[in-house]
Write an enzyme that holds these catalytic residues in place. Structure first.
Site, short mmCIF file in Angstrom:
data_model
loop_
_atom_site.label_atom_id
_atom_site.label_comp_id
_atom_site.label_asym_id
_atom_site.label_seq_id
_atom_site.Cartn_x
_atom_site.Cartn_y
_atom_site.Cartn_z
N TRP A 89 0.87 -1.18 0.00
CA TRP A 89 0.00 0.00 0.00
C TRP A 89 0.91 1.24 0.00
CZ3 TRP A 89 -1.98 2.74 4.81
CH2 TRP A 89 -3.00 3.66 4.48
N ASP A 133 -0.63 -6.10 8.86
CA ASP A 133 -1.66 -5.10 8.59
C ASP A 133 -2.87 -5.88 8.08
OD1 ASP A 133 -3.24 -3.01 7.86
OD2 ASP A 133 -1.79 -2.07 6.49
N ALA A 139 -6.57 -5.17 7.08
CA ALA A 139 -7.54 -4.10 6.84
C ALA A 139 -8.80 -4.59 6.15
CB ALA A 139 -6.88 -3.00 6.02
N LYS A 197 -13.29 -0.91 6.53
CA LYS A 197 -13.91 -1.61 5.41
C LYS A 197 -14.93 -2.64 5.89
CE LYS A 197 -10.18 0.31 3.79
NZ LYS A 197 -9.60 0.98 2.68
C1 LMR Z 1 -6.92 2.21 -0.51
O1 LMR Z 1 -5.89 1.52 -0.58
O2 LMR Z 1 -7.47 2.69 -1.51
C2 LMR Z 1 -7.55 2.45 0.83
O3 LMR Z 1 -6.81 1.83 1.83
C3 LMR Z 1 -7.84 3.89 1.09
C4 LMR Z 1 -6.63 4.70 1.33
O4 LMR Z 1 -6.62 5.43 2.33
O5 LMR Z 1 -5.67 4.68 0.54
#
Ligand code: LMR
Length: 394
Positions: A127, A208, A210, A243
């Site tokens: 991410w 992590d 999520a 989420k």
């Molecule tokens: C994403 O990856 O789109 C989500 O986790 C929202 C974000 O805050 O980036």
């Protein structure tokens, strides 16, 4: 003073949200930010959340502060949801945080407090905000191989080889389920091999998680985290409720620290509370209270789990439909991986030029690395995406 500031790079995912908003084309499709949308393109408040909110409105008599680490009832409920019986409750310390992002930030800071020279191992890719926060904190990152652009699966051998380079005092960041941004995940046997490497190296894992409940089911998605927690002496877990409870804007998350020694747990609990105080004092309570109410009430919990399962199955259906449409159009199974991936995202593995073409010519918004949010689709828009991809020459 402010003249010394440098312009910061825009967050690519959030920038896309704005571009989409500004696009006047009525047929536009948003496959960018990781927010669940139903077939009508809405992000509804989950039934159990709405019901809990009504109860809370009736019952809540004060908005006074709760506790630096948040409501202990929230910690108990979340530890149970994520860890089940994998570890003794006395070996887990926890603090509520503003969303999963807050938990990640606190985790990195705590790791740096424990080891000022900490290196954080991150998957390639991960991410983007993991990298951004780590850079902002001045923490060194080491990338381990993860996504194989050829197979669109996990480069497992490469991953193990790279993780073997970690050493005691390093933090190894892993996605508990529904890998963001790729959608490619490890099976449990592979997780066991990762555990073996972690134990050999002495590095500390951080998970992590999520998207629990978005992949293979609530329990199944927690299995890897539980396996790691029951195998290693110490670990961190950043969990998000954004989420799976759909409480995005309420900023609801938690950071847990698992320790082998109960004495250490007292130390980590104090550190977590201290870090909250330094960064924002008391964590947000509203979302955490709703989550606690839902998890502790049989009827609310059953309804929440049922709605989450509907969400999960609808995404699986869309994955299969997209893989089938692309098979028909391309005459090959090169996109079969979309049905195998799990969670909200899949990385298509197409070039940045194709991603731009999708946006410019077809009003379809995907993240630049070709990550798509499956939940941004519905039965009608899946064929439109497949056709657009085919027109772009894939
Ligand atoms: C994403 O990856 O789109 C989500 O986790 C929202 C974000 O805050 O980036």
């Amino acid at each position: 003073m402010f003249g010394n500031l440098k312009t910061q790079p825009a967050d690519k995912i959030l920038m896309l949200m704005q571009l989409f908003k500004d696009d006047p084309r009525p047929t536009k499709i948003d496959l960018g930010v990781g927010v669940y949308k139903n077939a009508k393109g809405e992000t509804p408040i989950m039934r159990a959340v709405k019901a809990a909110e009504k109860q809370l409105w009736e019952q809540e008599t004060s908005k006074s502060y709760v506790a630096l680490a948040g409501d202990p009832g929230f910690a108990d409920a979340m530890i149970n949801l994520v860890l089940g019986n994998a570890v003794d409750r006395g070996n887990v310390s926890a603090a509520a945080t503003p969303g999963g992002t807050g938990a990640c930030r606190q985790a990195f800071e705590m790791a740096r407090m424990a080891n000022p020279d900490v290196r954080v191992f991150v998957s390639n890719p991960t991410w983007p905000n993991h990298l951004s926060i780590l850079k902002h904190l001045g923490i060194e990152t080491v990338t381990y191989r993860y996504f194989d652009n050829g197979t669109r699966g996990v480069d497992f051998e490469g991953m193990l080889e790279d993780l073997a380079q970690a050493k005691p005092g390093d933090l190894v960041l892993l996605h508990g389920c529904c890998h963001n941004p790729t959608g490619a995940n490890l099976n449990l046997a592979q997780w066991q091999a990762v555990v073996d490497v972690l134990l050999k190296t002495g590095a500390t894992p951080m998970i992590d998680i999520a998207y629990q409940g978005f992949g293979d089911g609530l329990e199944e998605d927690a299995a890897a985290t539980r396996l790691v927690a029951s195998s290693v002496p110490e670990m961190l877990i950043a969990a998000s409720c954004s989420k799976n409870f759909g409480v995005y804007r309420e900023r609801t998350g938690i950071l847990m620290a698992v320790t082998a020694d109960k004495g250490l747990s007292t130390l980590t609990q104090g550190t977590l509370a201290y870090l909250n105080r330094q960064n924002y004092s008391f964590p947000p309570d509203h979302g955490a209270r709703l989550v606690t109410m839902i998890l502790n009430d049989d009827a609310l919990r059953a309804d929440w789990a049922a709605e989450l399962e509907e969400v999960r199955l609808s995404m699986l259906g869309l994955r299969q439909q997209l893989a089938d449409e692309l098979r028909k159009l391309t005459g090959s199974d090169q996109f079969g991986f979309i049905a195998q991936h799990r969670g909200m995202f899949s990385r298509l593995g197409v070039s940045p030029e194709v991603v731009s073409q999708l946006r410019d010519d077809h009003a379809i918004y995907a993240v630049g690395d070709s990550r798509i949010n499956i939940a941004g689709l519905n039965k009608e828009t899946v064929p439109a995406l497949a056709k657009a991809l085919h027109k772009c020459g894939v």
